[in-house]
Design a protein around this motif. Structure first.
Motif, short mmCIF file in Angstrom:
data_model
loop_
_atom_site.label_atom_id
_atom_site.label_comp_id
_atom_site.label_asym_id
_atom_site.label_seq_id
_atom_site.Cartn_x
_atom_site.Cartn_y
_atom_site.Cartn_z
N ILE A 7 70.21 -8.35 -19.59
CA ILE A 7 69.49 -8.16 -18.32
C ILE A 7 69.11 -6.70 -18.15
N GLY A 8 67.89 -6.46 -17.69
CA GLY A 8 67.45 -5.12 -17.27
C GLY A 8 66.82 -5.24 -15.90
N LEU A 9 67.12 -4.29 -15.02
CA LEU A 9 66.63 -4.39 -13.64
C LEU A 9 65.62 -3.30 -13.30
N PRO A 157 68.26 -2.38 -20.89
CA PRO A 157 68.77 -3.76 -20.94
C PRO A 157 70.26 -3.78 -21.32
N SER A 198 66.99 -12.24 -20.75
CA SER A 198 66.78 -12.96 -22.01
C SER A 198 68.14 -13.35 -22.57
N PHE A 207 66.69 -8.55 -29.46
CA PHE A 207 66.64 -9.22 -28.16
C PHE A 207 65.78 -10.47 -28.22
N ARG A 210 62.08 -12.45 -22.95
CA ARG A 210 62.58 -12.35 -21.58
C ARG A 210 61.62 -12.97 -20.56
P1 ADP Z 1 57.39 -4.11 -17.86
O1 ADP Z 1 56.72 -2.85 -17.44
O2 ADP Z 1 56.52 -5.10 -18.50
O3 ADP Z 1 58.17 -4.74 -16.75
P2 ADP Z 1 59.42 -2.58 -19.30
O4 ADP Z 1 59.44 -2.27 -20.75
O5 ADP Z 1 59.20 -1.48 -18.35
O6 ADP Z 1 58.41 -3.76 -19.05
O7 ADP Z 1 60.83 -3.26 -18.99
C1 ADP Z 1 61.22 -3.65 -17.75
C2 ADP Z 1 62.67 -4.02 -17.73
O8 ADP Z 1 62.95 -5.08 -18.63
C3 ADP Z 1 63.64 -2.92 -18.09
O9 ADP Z 1 64.65 -2.89 -17.12
C4 ADP Z 1 64.21 -3.33 -19.43
O10 ADP Z 1 65.55 -2.92 -19.57
C5 ADP Z 1 64.13 -4.84 -19.36
N1 ADP Z 1 64.01 -5.52 -20.64
C6 ADP Z 1 63.20 -5.24 -21.66
N2 ADP Z 1 63.35 -6.12 -22.66
C7 ADP Z 1 64.29 -7.02 -22.27
C8 ADP Z 1 64.87 -8.19 -22.85
N3 ADP Z 1 64.50 -8.64 -24.04
N4 ADP Z 1 65.80 -8.86 -22.12
C9 ADP Z 1 66.16 -8.43 -20.90
N5 ADP Z 1 65.63 -7.34 -20.32
C10 ADP Z 1 64.71 -6.64 -20.98
#
Ligand code: ADP
Ligand code: MG
Ligand code: ZN
Length: 474
Positions: A7-9, A157, A198, A207, A210
């Protein structure tokens, strides 16, 4: 197959400036629609944005409090898209060169402490709001929020469960409130979160695909939505299907997520540097002056509570999770000596009352001073714990002072040695069989005698005086 959750927020926090990020309109919440607007924030042709210095100061403060590196030079880009709540046709947002990167914060999990990386913090302006009238085939637009300053805080993430995501969000929320850059009001949208989720087979480095969840407007909903999404993706993967990269909306009434838009519909925002804004240069002395003003942060306050008040890690964690609660507690204990008792009363009785009434500590019907006075009465032995509960209830209902309620209801503790001695003798006389049994070793009957004394004094006898009397008289 066993899967690991990743998870990433992304958190959007509204900065507590008096005026908007690129014009001098007020940011006050709840004004009549479009009252807080001007040619700049409504995107009239030929206007020029001017960056709000206070917004930058707040962003720097948030960056320092989350251990980020602050860029000496950052930039504002235009994120182009059409929507009726966006009169300019683009949002001004830092994209290629954000103000801060490479931060982290620590969270408490059931498995111990864990450090969560923060990828970046960037500044941007908020969009307006569409109001859909359920009674007419019409939507209305309110641009009061257009141009209100936000920071977006993007995590790595690094989170592995709904619990960790909840702990991270609560910690970040606490920090922003401690440093006073965001009011943290989730219902009014001052603190909003999108969650990226994801799954990957346990042991796999790479990974998985997601999904991004939106519309998460409380800590509880974030956790529930993540749990649902983890289950849904597990189901998809176990069936041998693929998770589709898409944005999904959390529906709090149905407790499920539903697809909002897929990757094919994902926007190409055509970011480019806003030609109306010069690069943002942050010199060292600006950063240092913000650092000098940095208040005690949650982790520091917790450590001090453990040391100065001899509280357990757990108690200190609970009491410092919210800056207003921590301040309330410190004001309460200032004149007291029994800190542990004050902590217990705060965490059970006071927090229990607030919970039951759905109130926040900042609008507690009992002030810290009034609460402290009540606890002082217990410390002095003027009332016992039982009576204090009654007094506290009365205080929350009427707002009267503890001492006045004690007097009014005649709840003063009876500690007078000779008075209680007489009563103990009376009780022994009235219960000869129990007294005999006690003398023959049935010492469990102690509480029976205590109960009889409490009955005679309507709960007001001082157990610390009565106890030894029962023992010596028997
Ligand atoms: P976007 O701008 O499309 O939202 P970002 O690369 O800025 O994409 O990522 C946004 C968030 O998604 C970040 O918090 C990151 O940690 C999280 N993230 C990226 N890849 C994954 C993944 N495979 N699973 C879960 N979280 C992810
Ligand atoms: Mg995103
Ligand atoms: Zn304006």
């Amino acid at each position: 197959m066993a899967f690991e959750t990743v998870i990433g927020l992304e958190v959007h926090a509204q900065l507590k400036t008096r005026t908007k990020i690129f014009c001098s309109c007020s940011t006050e919440f709840g004004k009549s629609p479009n009252a807080n607007t001007c040619p700049v924030c409504t995107g009239m042709p030929g206007v020029l944005p001017v960056l709000n210095r206070q917004a930058v100061t707040f962003a720097i403060k948030a960056a320092l409090a989350t251990n980020c590196k602050i860029a000496r030079e950052s930039r504002f880009d235009r994120k182009n898209y059409f929507y009726p709540d966006l009169p300019k046709g683009y949002q001004i947002s830092q994209y290629a060169a954000p103000i801060a990167e490479h931060g982290h914060l620590d969270i408490e999990t059931s498995a111990g402490q864990k450090t969560i990386g923060i990828t970046r913090i960037h500044m941007e302006e908020d969009a307006g709001k569409l109001i859909h009238d359920p009674h007419r085939a019409k939507s209305m637009v309110d641009l009061n929020r257009t141009g209100v300053p936000l920071i977006e805080i993007v995590s790595e993430p690094d989170l592995r469960s709904a619990e960790e995501a909840g702990a991270y969000l609560r910690k970040l929320h606490a920090i922003l409130k401690y440093i006073d850059v965001c009011d943290g009001n989730m219902e009014q949208g001052s603190f909003r979160c999108d969650a990226n989720i994801s799954l990957r087979p346990v042991g796999q480095e790479e990974f998985g695909t997601r999904t991004e969840l939106k519309n998460l407007n409380s800590f509880k909903n974030v956790e529930k939505a993540i749990r649902f999404e983890v289950e849904r993706q597990t189901y998809v993967l176990e069936a041998g299907d693929k998770v589709i990269q898409e944005t999904r909306l959390w529906d709090p009434d149905r407790n499920k997520t539903a697809s909002m838009r897929g990757k094919e519909e994902a926007h190409d925002y055509r970011y480019f540097p806003d030609p109306d804004l010069v690069p943002l240069i942050v010199e060292d002395d600006w950063i240092q002056s913000v650092a000098k003003e940095m208040p005690e942060l949650p982790d520091e306050k917790k450590a001090r509570f453990v040391k100065a008040y001899k509280l357990s890690e757990y108690d200190a964690e609970v009491l410092t999770a919210n800056i207003d609660m921590a301040n309330f507690f410190e004001e309460t204990v200032r004149p007291l000596t029994n800190i542990k008792q004050a902590a217990n009363w705060t965490m059970t009785t006071l927090m229990g009352m607030l919970n039951a009434k759905g109130l926040d500590i900042s609008n507690s019907p009992v002030s810290a001073t009034a609460f402290s006075e009540l606890l002082a009465l217990i410390e002095k032995g003027s009332i016992n714990a039982n009576a204090a509960k009654t007094v506290f209830e009365e205080m929350t209902e009427t707002g009267k002072a503890a001492a006045a309620i004690v007097k009014e209801k005649g709840l003063e503790q009876v500690s007078d040695q000779s008075e209680l001695e007489g009563l103990v003798e009376e009780v022994i006389r009235e219960n000869p069989e129990e007294a005999e049994a006690y003398r023959n070793g049935k010492t469990k009957l102690f509480s029976f005698f205590m109960g009889q004394i409490m009955k005679k004094t309507r709960g007001k006898a001082d157990p610390k005086v009565v106890g030894p009397l029962i023992k010596s008289k028997l």
